[in-house]
Design a protein around this motif. Structure first.
Motif, PDB file in Angstrom:
ATOM      1  N   LEU A  77       4.003 -21.078   3.718  1.00  0.00           N
ATOM      2  CA  LEU A  77       3.505 -19.730   3.995  1.00  0.00           C
ATOM      3  C   LEU A  77       3.698 -19.361   5.461  1.00  0.00           C
ATOM      4  CD1 LEU A  77       0.171 -19.604   1.945  1.00  0.00           C
ATOM      5  CD2 LEU A  77       2.087 -18.016   1.714  1.00  0.00           C
ATOM      6  N   LEU A  78       3.330 -20.270   6.321  1.00  0.00           N
ATOM      7  CA  LEU A  78       3.434 -20.027   7.759  1.00  0.00           C
ATOM      8  C   LEU A  78       4.868 -19.709   8.150  1.00  0.00           C
ATOM      9  CD1 LEU A  78       2.258 -20.247  10.693  1.00  0.00           C
ATOM     10  CD2 LEU A  78       2.803 -22.682  10.577  1.00  0.00           C
ATOM     11  N   PHE A  79       5.773 -20.538   7.702  1.00  0.00           N
ATOM     12  CA  PHE A  79       7.170 -20.383   8.097  1.00  0.00           C
ATOM     13  C   PHE A  79       7.783 -19.123   7.486  1.00  0.00           C
ATOM     14  CE2 PHE A  79      11.591 -21.991   8.630  1.00  0.00           C
ATOM     15  CZ  PHE A  79      11.486 -22.331   9.974  1.00  0.00           C
ATOM     16  N   SER A  80       7.457 -18.855   6.232  1.00  0.00           N
ATOM     17  CA  SER A  80       8.045 -17.682   5.571  1.00  0.00           C
ATOM     18  C   SER A  80       7.531 -16.380   6.174  1.00  0.00           C
ATOM     19  CB  SER A  80       7.761 -17.720   4.066  1.00  0.00           C
ATOM     20  OG  SER A  80       6.371 -17.653   3.809  1.00  0.00           O
ATOM     21  N   VAL A  81       6.243 -16.333   6.523  1.00  0.00           N
ATOM     22  CA  VAL A  81       5.684 -15.119   7.139  1.00  0.00           C
ATOM     23  C   VAL A  81       6.281 -14.903   8.525  1.00  0.00           C
ATOM     24  CG1 VAL A  81       3.581 -14.061   8.063  1.00  0.00           C
ATOM     25  CG2 VAL A  81       3.535 -15.166   5.820  1.00  0.00           C
ATOM     26  N   ALA A  82       6.358 -15.979   9.317  1.00  0.00           N
ATOM     27  CA  ALA A  82       6.946 -15.862  10.656  1.00  0.00           C
ATOM     28  C   ALA A  82       8.403 -15.405  10.571  1.00  0.00           C
ATOM     29  CB  ALA A  82       6.842 -17.197  11.391  1.00  0.00           C
ATOM     30  N   LYS A  83       9.135 -15.963   9.625  1.00  0.00           N
ATOM     31  CA  LYS A  83      10.545 -15.591   9.468  1.00  0.00           C
ATOM     32  C   LYS A  83      10.691 -14.146   8.999  1.00  0.00           C
ATOM     33  CE  LYS A  83      14.798 -17.033   7.126  1.00  0.00           C
ATOM     34  NZ  LYS A  83      15.394 -18.018   6.183  1.00  0.00           N
ATOM     35  N   LYS A  84       9.828 -13.729   8.076  1.00  0.00           N
ATOM     36  CA  LYS A  84       9.907 -12.368   7.533  1.00  0.00           C
ATOM     37  C   LYS A  84       9.700 -11.317   8.620  1.00  0.00           C
ATOM     38  CE  LYS A  84       7.580  -9.231   4.296  1.00  0.00           C
ATOM     39  NZ  LYS A  84       6.512  -9.113   3.257  1.00  0.00           N
ATOM     40  N   TYR A  85       8.713 -11.533   9.477  1.00  0.00           N
ATOM     41  CA  TYR A  85       8.353 -10.505  10.456  1.00  0.00           C
ATOM     42  C   TYR A  85       9.013 -10.694  11.825  1.00  0.00           C
ATOM     43  CZ  TYR A  85       4.792  -8.880   7.181  1.00  0.00           C
ATOM     44  OH  TYR A  85       4.139  -8.369   6.073  1.00  0.00           O
ATOM     45  N   TRP A  86       9.326 -11.933  12.171  1.00  0.00           N
ATOM     46  CA  TRP A  86       9.845 -12.205  13.515  1.00  0.00           C
ATOM     47  C   TRP A  86      11.246 -12.824  13.515  1.00  0.00           C
ATOM     48  CZ3 TRP A  86       4.685 -15.029  15.007  1.00  0.00           C
ATOM     49  CH2 TRP A  86       3.694 -14.074  15.271  1.00  0.00           C
TER      50      TRP A  86
END
Length: 486
Positions: free
Chosen positions: A57-66
């Motif tokens: 979750l952490l990695f996917s959210v960071a990748k999606k937005y940043w």
């Protein structure tokens, strides 16, 4: 985001208050559960995830937005030294590797939060500073705390960010209400974050009350531990900084802490006693309890306890001790901006109130920071040094020049501005003059009684030229007259 986040966002339509309360209560078939401390609780199983799930979750959210330098990010980074032509390639490479995933995970497990500038530092090795109010790519922050063998993850998006903040408060509250304290890693930091969020969205008074009730509940539900002691100390600090109503409870809270943690496996350390003594000294000063100020102030300066523990106290309790850089060369200043200057200020005032004038003079002789370098030098001068006494006025003139002009280049003009403005209560100089005047009058009383007449005469001359506060000077004059006639 977590499934529960999405569900609550949709059900409440991003609204807080009753809408969010109802949405949380609807999560459980029985209609949810509720406590008077802060309302509805989220079921604990909905807010904790496995390590693998948290990492993904952490990695996917960071990748999606940043994970992509769009036009907005391009303008944000334009003034940095980052090569924007290859920025997206480097971001893509970072997010496609296990090393990148590990770097993000390692960072957030140490710091408990991840922001865009932290990610940029990981990817490009360059520090950038963005306004805390700015959101990059729609994502503000990611938070992660370990709880036993699971993880507590929360995302704060830019859209309806108030919803995400309040939901985070609710999650932290729900976590502490349903989880053994020893299972929560960095519990003290998490409770601090809980209160800081409350202060943003509620009043200071409300934030202190809610935090106090939550810590009281945690105290009842958990066995004694180092973490519980930390929460008790934080609750004390919360009251100390919480305004007059809560400040009045500080003494009783300290008594409870000493009674609970004075002995045993988790007994208070000297560092913690130093913290309590500092709070007691300042509290006693506010209550005009001179004897207690002397007791605790003397404890703090004996064996340099306050100095020796200062760095630790700053790191752990930075919101307690005022920690502007000390100014031992300066006489004209706000004495409440540095913890050590503040303690000597209140201690000397208390000693004078208790007619301990010789002890004041001993402090002036032994501690430069009790007054200033030129006064200290006078007491410790060689007898052949005839200039020591004249350096005191030069110190005051220089101090005023720096206060007015931030420079020693225009002393005469600065003094004129100072003299015209410092008596005005609306002036930015008034509080400085008021504190300095009170401190100097206490020193003058002590010098007069102990028959340091040469220094008394020079210092009162300087005082009358630059720093007179009428009420203080009238009191000093009455004091001298009474002493002469006694």
């Amino acid at each position: 985001m977590l499934k529960v986040d999405e569900s609550l966002l949709n059900t409440s339509k991003g609204m807080v208050g009753e809408a969010l309360e109802s949405a949380i209560l609807s999560l459980t078939p029985s209609g949810g559960f509720h406590h008077d401390i802060f309302g509805a609780l989220l079921p604990i199983e909905t807010i904790l995830v496995s390590k693998t799930r948290a990492q993904n979750l952490l990695f996917s959210v960071a990748k999606k937005y940043w994970g992509n330098i769009d036009l907005f990010l391009h303008s944000t980074l334009h003034e940095t030294a980052i090569d924007l032509e290859s920025a997206n390639d480097r971001l893509a490479a970072f997010f496609s590797t296990q090393a990148g995933k590990k770097a993000v995970w390692d960072y957030i497990t140490i710091h408990n939060r991840l922001e865009f500038d932290n990610l940029i530092a990981l990817v490009f090795g360059k520090e950038i500073k963005l306004s805390k109010s700015r959101s990059v790519g729609g994502l503000r922050k990611l938070y992660l705390y370990q709880v036993g063998n699971k993880y507590f993850l929360h995302t704060v998006l830019n859209d309806t960010y108030k919803f995400w903040d309040i939901l985070f408060i609710k999650k932290i509250y729900s976590l502490f209400m349903q989880t053994p304290l020893d299972n929560i890693h960095n519990a003290n930091e998490l409770i601090k974050h809980f209160k800081s969020l409350l202060e943003i969205h509620l009043t200071l008074n409300q934030s202190v009350i809610i935090t106090n009730h939550l810590i009281a509940f945690i105290d009842q539900e958990n066995i004694r531990s180092y973490h519980l002691k930390e929460l008790h100390l934080y609750n004390l600090i919360s009251h100390f900084n919480g305004g007059k109503r809560h400040f009045r409870k500080v003494d009783s809270l300290i008594e409870e802490i000493v009674a609970s943690w004075g002995k045993g496996k988790w007994a208070l350390s000297e560092k913690e006693y130093t913290l309590l003594s500092y709070i007691r000294a300042i509290t006693a000063s506010e209550h005009n309890d001179a004897s207690s100020v002397i007791e605790y102030g003397s404890y703090l300066i004996t064996n340099d306890r306050l100095i020796n523990h200062a760095i630790e106290l700053f790191l752990e309790y930075s919101d307690v001790l005022p920690h502007l850089k000390p100014e031992p060369d300066t006489l004209v200043k706000r004495y409440d901006k540095n913890y050590l200057e503040q303690i000597f200020y209140v201690l000397i005032d208390a000693l004078v109130q208790n007619s301990k004038y010789h002890e004041v003079v001993e402090l002036l002789k032994q501690h430069e920071i009790a007054s200033c370098a030129s006064l200290y030098a006078y007491f410790n001068r060689e007898h052949s040094d005839q200039n020591a006494i004249f350096k005191i006025e030069a110190t005051v003139q220089r101090d005023i020049a720096y206060i007015v002009d931030n420079s020693p280049q225009h002393v005469v003009q600065s003094i004129e501005i100072w003299l015209q403005n410092y008596p005005d209560e609306q002036s930015r100089y008034f509080e400085i003059a008021l504190m300095t005047s009170k401190h100097l009058c206490n020193i003058l009383k002590s010098l007069f009684v102990t028959q340091h007449y040469e220094l008394f005469e020079k210092l009162i001359e300087v005082y009358k030229k630059y720093l007179v506060i009428d009420a203080h000077f009238s009191d000093l004059r009455d004091f001298v007259s009474a002493h002469v006639n006694s």
